[in-house]
Scaffold this motif. Structure first.
Motif, PDB file in Angstrom:
ATOM      1  N   CYS A  92       0.864  -1.185   0.000  1.00 16.41           N
ATOM      2  CA  CYS A  92       0.000   0.000   0.000  1.00 16.41           C
ATOM      3  C   CYS A  92       0.906   1.243   0.000  1.00 16.41           C
ATOM      4  O   CYS A  92       1.730   1.421   0.904  1.00 16.41           O
ATOM      5  N   PHE A 134       0.314   4.354   0.558  1.00 14.54           N
ATOM      6  CA  PHE A 134       0.170   5.297   1.671  1.00 14.54           C
ATOM      7  C   PHE A 134       0.686   4.695   2.977  1.00 14.54           C
ATOM      8  O   PHE A 134       1.214   5.432   3.823  1.00 14.54           O
ATOM      9  N   CYS A 135       0.574   3.382   3.165  1.00 17.52           N
ATOM     10  CA  CYS A 135       1.224   2.761   4.327  1.00 17.52           C
ATOM     11  C   CYS A 135       2.739   2.950   4.235  1.00 17.52           C
ATOM     12  O   CYS A 135       3.403   3.196   5.252  1.00 17.52           O
ATOM     13  N   HIS A 138      -4.274   1.426   8.326  1.00 18.93           N
ATOM     14  CA  HIS A 138      -4.779   1.107   6.993  1.00 18.93           C
ATOM     15  C   HIS A 138      -6.276   0.811   7.042  1.00 18.93           C
ATOM     16  O   HIS A 138      -6.713  -0.160   7.647  1.00 18.93           O
ATOM     17  N   HIS A 179      -6.253   3.201   0.326  1.00 18.60           N
ATOM     18  CA  HIS A 179      -5.998   3.528   1.736  1.00 18.60           C
ATOM     19  C   HIS A 179      -6.772   4.826   1.939  1.00 18.60           C
ATOM     20  O   HIS A 179      -6.545   5.803   1.205  1.00 18.60           O
TER      21      HIS A 179
HETATM   22 ZN    ZN Z   1      -2.407   1.500   3.584  1.00 20.66          ZN
END
Ligand code: ZN
Ligand code: 5GP
Length: 111
Positions: free
Chosen positions: A4, A6-7, A46, A96
């Motif tokens: 992910c 954004f993670c 998340h 996300h």
């Molecule tokens: Zn994420």
């Protein structure tokens, strides 16, 4: 969550232009701004999108909506639009949860 974007930004594995951060929330500039001011507000946790908000995790949404006006004010933006796209047909490309905050110009009609 693995893979992910954004993670990875939360973990610092992908660089971002951060504006605000606390224990639960990260705010950073969108890499492809659609307005003179365009930042993204995300939970560090998340959650794949607005469709996954539920009674277990919804507190973060209130926290996000407390942070947005503070960040906007710090950036000198009084009028802004908050958008979240849920699902591919609505234009969601990063799965996300994130809220786009756009301003810094006269915005056209919502669509
Ligand atoms: Zn994420
Ligand atoms: P969505 O299309 O899911 O509503 O919004 C995803 C947003 O994330 C897009 O506006 C896109 O420009 C932004 N974005 C995608 N990858 C990155 C990245 O690596 N860094 C930053 N800062 N923004 C990104």
């Amino acid at each position: 969550m693995k893979d992910c974007i954004f993670c990875k930004i939360v973990k610092g594995e992908i660089p971002s232009k951060k504006i605000y951060e606390d224990d639960k929330i990260l705010v950073f500039y969108d890499i492809e701004p659609k307005a003179p001011v365009h930042f993204l507000v995300i939970p560090k946790e998340h959650i794949s999108g607005a469709g996954e908000i539920n009674s277990e995790n919804s507190e973060i949404v209130a926290r996000i909506f407390e942070v947005i006006p503070k960040v906007a004010a710090d950036l000198g933006v009084g009028s802004y639009r908050i958008v979240t796209n849920n699902g591919p047909d609505a234009g969601q490309t990063v799965f996300h949860l994130h809220f786009h905050v756009m301003g810094g110009k006269v915005l056209g009609n919502m669509a």
